[in-house]
Design a protein around this motif. Structure first.
Motif, PDB file in Angstrom:
ATOM      1  N   LEU A  63      86.156 -34.862  -7.898  1.00 48.89           N
ATOM      2  CA  LEU A  63      85.574 -34.490  -9.193  1.00 48.89           C
ATOM      3  C   LEU A  63      86.606 -33.841 -10.104  1.00 48.89           C
ATOM      4  O   LEU A  63      86.595 -34.073 -11.312  1.00 48.89           O
ATOM      5  N   ALA A  64      87.503 -33.048  -9.547  1.00 45.60           N
ATOM      6  CA  ALA A  64      88.564 -32.438 -10.362  1.00 45.60           C
ATOM      7  C   ALA A  64      89.474 -33.525 -10.936  1.00 45.60           C
ATOM      8  O   ALA A  64      89.819 -33.493 -12.120  1.00 45.60           O
ATOM      9  N   ASP A  65      89.844 -34.486 -10.106  1.00 43.30           N
ATOM     10  CA  ASP A  65      90.689 -35.586 -10.581  1.00 43.30           C
ATOM     11  C   ASP A  65      89.937 -36.446 -11.586  1.00 43.30           C
ATOM     12  O   ASP A  65      90.524 -36.953 -12.548  1.00 43.30           O
ATOM     13  N   PHE A  66      88.632 -36.592 -11.379  1.00 43.56           N
ATOM     14  CA  PHE A  66      87.806 -37.391 -12.279  1.00 43.56           C
ATOM     15  C   PHE A  66      87.798 -36.807 -13.690  1.00 43.56           C
ATOM     16  O   PHE A  66      87.787 -37.545 -14.670  1.00 43.56           O
ATOM     17  N   THR A  67      87.842 -35.501 -13.796  1.00 45.42           N
ATOM     18  CA  THR A  67      87.784 -34.874 -15.123  1.00 45.42           C
ATOM     19  C   THR A  67      89.080 -35.046 -15.905  1.00 45.42           C
ATOM     20  O   THR A  67      89.109 -34.781 -17.103  1.00 45.42           O
ATOM     21  N   THR A  68      90.153 -35.488 -15.256  1.00 45.91           N
ATOM     22  CA  THR A  68      91.432 -35.658 -15.945  1.00 45.91           C
ATOM     23  C   THR A  68      91.722 -37.106 -16.326  1.00 45.91           C
ATOM     24  O   THR A  68      92.793 -37.400 -16.838  1.00 45.91           O
ATOM     25  N   CYS A  69      90.783 -38.003 -16.046  1.00 49.03           N
ATOM     26  CA  CYS A  69      90.988 -39.404 -16.409  1.00 49.03           C
ATOM     27  C   CYS A  69      89.709 -39.931 -17.039  1.00 49.03           C
ATOM     28  O   CYS A  69      88.721 -39.212 -17.135  1.00 49.03           O
ATOM     29  N   SER A  70      89.732 -41.185 -17.452  1.00 50.27           N
ATOM     30  CA  SER A  70      88.544 -41.742 -18.085  1.00 50.27           C
ATOM     31  C   SER A  70      88.429 -43.227 -17.787  1.00 50.27           C
ATOM     32  O   SER A  70      89.375 -43.860 -17.340  1.00 50.27           O
ATOM     33  N   GLY A  71      87.251 -43.754 -18.033  1.00 47.62           N
ATOM     34  CA  GLY A  71      87.024 -45.182 -17.875  1.00 47.62           C
ATOM     35  C   GLY A  71      86.477 -45.543 -16.514  1.00 47.62           C
ATOM     36  O   GLY A  71      86.464 -44.742 -15.584  1.00 47.62           O
ATOM     37  N   SER A  72      86.021 -46.782 -16.408  1.00 44.48           N
ATOM     38  CA  SER A  72      85.436 -47.242 -15.144  1.00 44.48           C
ATOM     39  C   SER A  72      86.481 -47.292 -14.034  1.00 44.48           C
ATOM     40  O   SER A  72      86.166 -47.055 -12.878  1.00 44.48           O
ATOM     41  N   GLY A  73      87.729 -47.577 -14.387  1.00 45.01           N
ATOM     42  CA  GLY A  73      88.792 -47.590 -13.384  1.00 45.01           C
ATOM     43  C   GLY A  73      88.953 -46.239 -12.731  1.00 45.01           C
ATOM     44  O   GLY A  73      89.224 -46.137 -11.529  1.00 45.01           O
ATOM     45  N   CYS A  74      88.772 -45.191 -13.496  1.00 43.22           N
ATOM     46  CA  CYS A  74      88.859 -43.834 -12.974  1.00 43.22           C
ATOM     47  C   CYS A  74      87.752 -43.579 -11.961  1.00 43.22           C
ATOM     48  O   CYS A  74      87.988 -43.033 -10.886  1.00 43.22           O
ATOM     49  N   THR A  75      86.538 -43.972 -12.296  1.00 40.30           N
ATOM     50  CA  THR A  75      85.402 -43.770 -11.397  1.00 40.30           C
ATOM     51  C   THR A  75      85.619 -44.533 -10.095  1.00 40.30           C
ATOM     52  O   THR A  75      85.382 -43.999  -9.009  1.00 40.30           O
ATOM     53  N   ILE A  76      86.090 -45.755 -10.206  1.00 40.96           N
ATOM     54  CA  ILE A  76      86.336 -46.561  -9.009  1.00 40.96           C
ATOM     55  C   ILE A  76      87.413 -45.913  -8.153  1.00 40.96           C
ATOM     56  O   ILE A  76      87.261 -45.773  -6.934  1.00 40.96           O
ATOM     57  N   LYS A  77      88.486 -45.493  -8.776  1.00 46.22           N
ATOM     58  CA  LYS A  77      89.596 -44.866  -8.060  1.00 46.22           C
ATOM     59  C   LYS A  77      89.131 -43.609  -7.323  1.00 46.22           C
ATOM     60  O   LYS A  77      89.450 -43.415  -6.152  1.00 46.22           O
ATOM     61  N   GLN A  78      88.358 -42.761  -7.994  1.00 47.03           N
ATOM     62  CA  GLN A  78      87.888 -41.538  -7.359  1.00 47.03           C
ATOM     63  C   GLN A  78      86.863 -41.841  -6.264  1.00 47.03           C
ATOM     64  O   GLN A  78      86.811 -41.144  -5.249  1.00 47.03           O
ATOM     65  N   GLY A  79      86.083 -42.881  -6.447  1.00 51.02           N
ATOM     66  CA  GLY A  79      85.145 -43.285  -5.405  1.00 51.02           C
ATOM     67  C   GLY A  79      85.856 -43.760  -4.150  1.00 51.02           C
ATOM     68  O   GLY A  79      85.451 -43.435  -3.026  1.00 51.02           O
ATOM     69  N   VAL A  80      86.923 -44.518  -4.320  1.00 44.73           N
ATOM     70  CA  VAL A  80      87.729 -44.981  -3.177  1.00 44.73           C
ATOM     71  C   VAL A  80      88.377 -43.780  -2.490  1.00 44.73           C
ATOM     72  O   VAL A  80      88.359 -43.666  -1.257  1.00 44.73           O
ATOM     73  N   PHE A  81      88.944 -42.867  -3.275  1.00 47.55           N
ATOM     74  CA  PHE A  81      89.541 -41.645  -2.726  1.00 47.55           C
ATOM     75  C   PHE A  81      88.509 -40.882  -1.897  1.00 47.55           C
ATOM     76  O   PHE A  81      88.783 -40.455  -0.770  1.00 47.55           O
ATOM     77  N   LEU A  82      87.324 -40.701  -2.460  1.00 47.89           N
ATOM     78  CA  LEU A  82      86.288 -39.894  -1.826  1.00 47.89           C
ATOM     79  C   LEU A  82      85.849 -40.486  -0.493  1.00 47.89           C
ATOM     80  O   LEU A  82      85.780 -39.779   0.520  1.00 47.89           O
ATOM     81  N   LYS A  83      85.563 -41.771  -0.467  1.00 46.68           N
ATOM     82  CA  LYS A  83      85.136 -42.409   0.783  1.00 46.68           C
ATOM     83  C   LYS A  83      86.220 -42.300   1.856  1.00 46.68           C
ATOM     84  O   LYS A  83      85.941 -42.013   3.019  1.00 46.68           O
ATOM     85  N   ALA A  84      87.463 -42.511   1.469  1.00 49.47           N
ATOM     86  CA  ALA A  84      88.564 -42.418   2.428  1.00 49.47           C
ATOM     87  C   ALA A  84      88.739 -40.976   2.905  1.00 49.47           C
ATOM     88  O   ALA A  84      88.965 -40.731   4.093  1.00 49.47           O
ATOM     89  N   CYS A  85      88.628 -40.042   2.003  1.00 49.55           N
ATOM     90  CA  CYS A  85      88.775 -38.629   2.350  1.00 49.55           C
ATOM     91  C   CYS A  85      87.735 -38.225   3.392  1.00 49.55           C
ATOM     92  O   CYS A  85      88.046 -37.551   4.376  1.00 49.55           O
ATOM     93  N   TRP A  86      86.498 -38.639   3.176  1.00 48.82           N
ATOM     94  CA  TRP A  86      85.437 -38.287   4.112  1.00 48.82           C
ATOM     95  C   TRP A  86      85.634 -38.902   5.486  1.00 48.82           C
ATOM     96  O   TRP A  86      85.110 -38.392   6.473  1.00 48.82           O
ATOM     97  N   GLU A  87      86.400 -39.973   5.591  1.00 48.41           N
ATOM     98  CA  GLU A  87      86.672 -40.579   6.897  1.00 48.41           C
ATOM     99  C   GLU A  87      87.400 -39.598   7.811  1.00 48.41           C
ATOM    100  O   GLU A  87      87.195 -39.605   9.029  1.00 48.41           O
ATOM    101  N   ASN A  88      88.275 -38.775   7.246  1.00 45.55           N
ATOM    102  CA  ASN A  88      89.086 -37.852   8.049  1.00 45.55           C
ATOM    103  C   ASN A  88      88.666 -36.394   7.926  1.00 45.55           C
ATOM    104  O   ASN A  88      89.163 -35.553   8.658  1.00 45.55           O
ATOM    105  N   ALA A  89      87.797 -36.089   6.997  1.00 47.14           N
ATOM    106  CA  ALA A  89      87.435 -34.695   6.723  1.00 47.14           C
ATOM    107  C   ALA A  89      86.540 -34.116   7.813  1.00 47.14           C
ATOM    108  O   ALA A  89      85.756 -34.824   8.445  1.00 47.14           O
ATOM    109  N   SER A  90      86.665 -32.806   7.971  1.00 45.68           N
ATOM    110  CA  SER A  90      85.736 -32.115   8.865  1.00 45.68           C
ATOM    111  C   SER A  90      84.418 -31.900   8.128  1.00 45.68           C
ATOM    112  O   SER A  90      84.366 -31.945   6.894  1.00 45.68           O
ATOM    113  N   GLN A  91      83.367 -31.666   8.885  1.00 42.72           N
ATOM    114  CA  GLN A  91      82.056 -31.468   8.270  1.00 42.72           C
ATOM    115  C   GLN A  91      81.997 -30.108   7.591  1.00 42.72           C
ATOM    116  O   GLN A  91      82.601 -29.145   8.047  1.00 42.72           O
ATOM    117  N   THR A  92      81.253 -30.063   6.502  1.00 43.79           N
ATOM    118  CA  THR A  92      80.995 -28.823   5.795  1.00 43.79           C
ATOM    119  C   THR A  92      79.563 -28.419   6.102  1.00 43.79           C
ATOM    120  O   THR A  92      78.630 -29.187   5.831  1.00 43.79           O
TER     121      THR A  92
END
Length: 143
Positions: A63-92
């Motif tokens: 979400l922080a990175d999302f606020t510094t960019c714009s457009g649908s490409g930005c949303t897609i990029k952050q969505g890909v980042f997020l899904k990949a991040c959750w693959e390795n992240a510990s549970q909250t």
């Protein structure tokens, strides 16, 4: 006067034809290659970030990175980042509390939750809500 309008239209059409020929399939191929490269970089970045983060830190970063960019490409990029991040992240702990269940077609409760979640972070726009839907999906899959 009409003659000038028709000449103008003819020149505009000619210009569009020339641009289409010049940009044509090569332009689209280049555009698609760039988007694929960006997606691969976002995925790699997400995997690395997730190794030392928890689920909430992944969401916060996307979400922080999302606020510094714009457009649908930005949303897609952050969505890909997020899904990949959750693959390795510990549970909250509590990450999925009060998160509505994911449905292919969101109901009014889910829409309101996503909207309020974004407003609480002062992030307007549809892109933020799409990232929140990814949170819903993760939480529903984890149940």
């Amino acid at each position: 006067m009409r003659k000038k309008i028709w000449i103008g239209i003819a020149l505009l059409v000619l210009l569009l034809v020339v641009l289409a020929k010049l940009l044509g399939p090569g332009w689209l191929e280049h555009f698609n290659t760039e988007r694929q490269q960006e997606a691969q970089e976002a995925r790699q970045s997400g995997l690395v970030f997730g190794q030392q983060s928890d689920q909430m830190q992944c969401l916060d970063q996307a979400l922080a990175d999302f606020t510094t960019c714009s457009g649908s490409g930005c949303t897609i990029k952050q969505g890909v980042f997020l899904k990949a991040c959750w693959e390795n992240a510990s549970q909250t702990e509590g990450f999925c509390e009060d998160v509505p269940a994911f449905e292919d077609k969101p109901n009014e409760e889910a829409k309101a939750w996503a909207k309020q979640s974004c407003w609480a972070r002062d992030i307007p726009g549809e892109g933020c809500r799409l990232l929140m839907r990814q949170r819903q999906q993760l939480c529903t899959q984890s149940d």
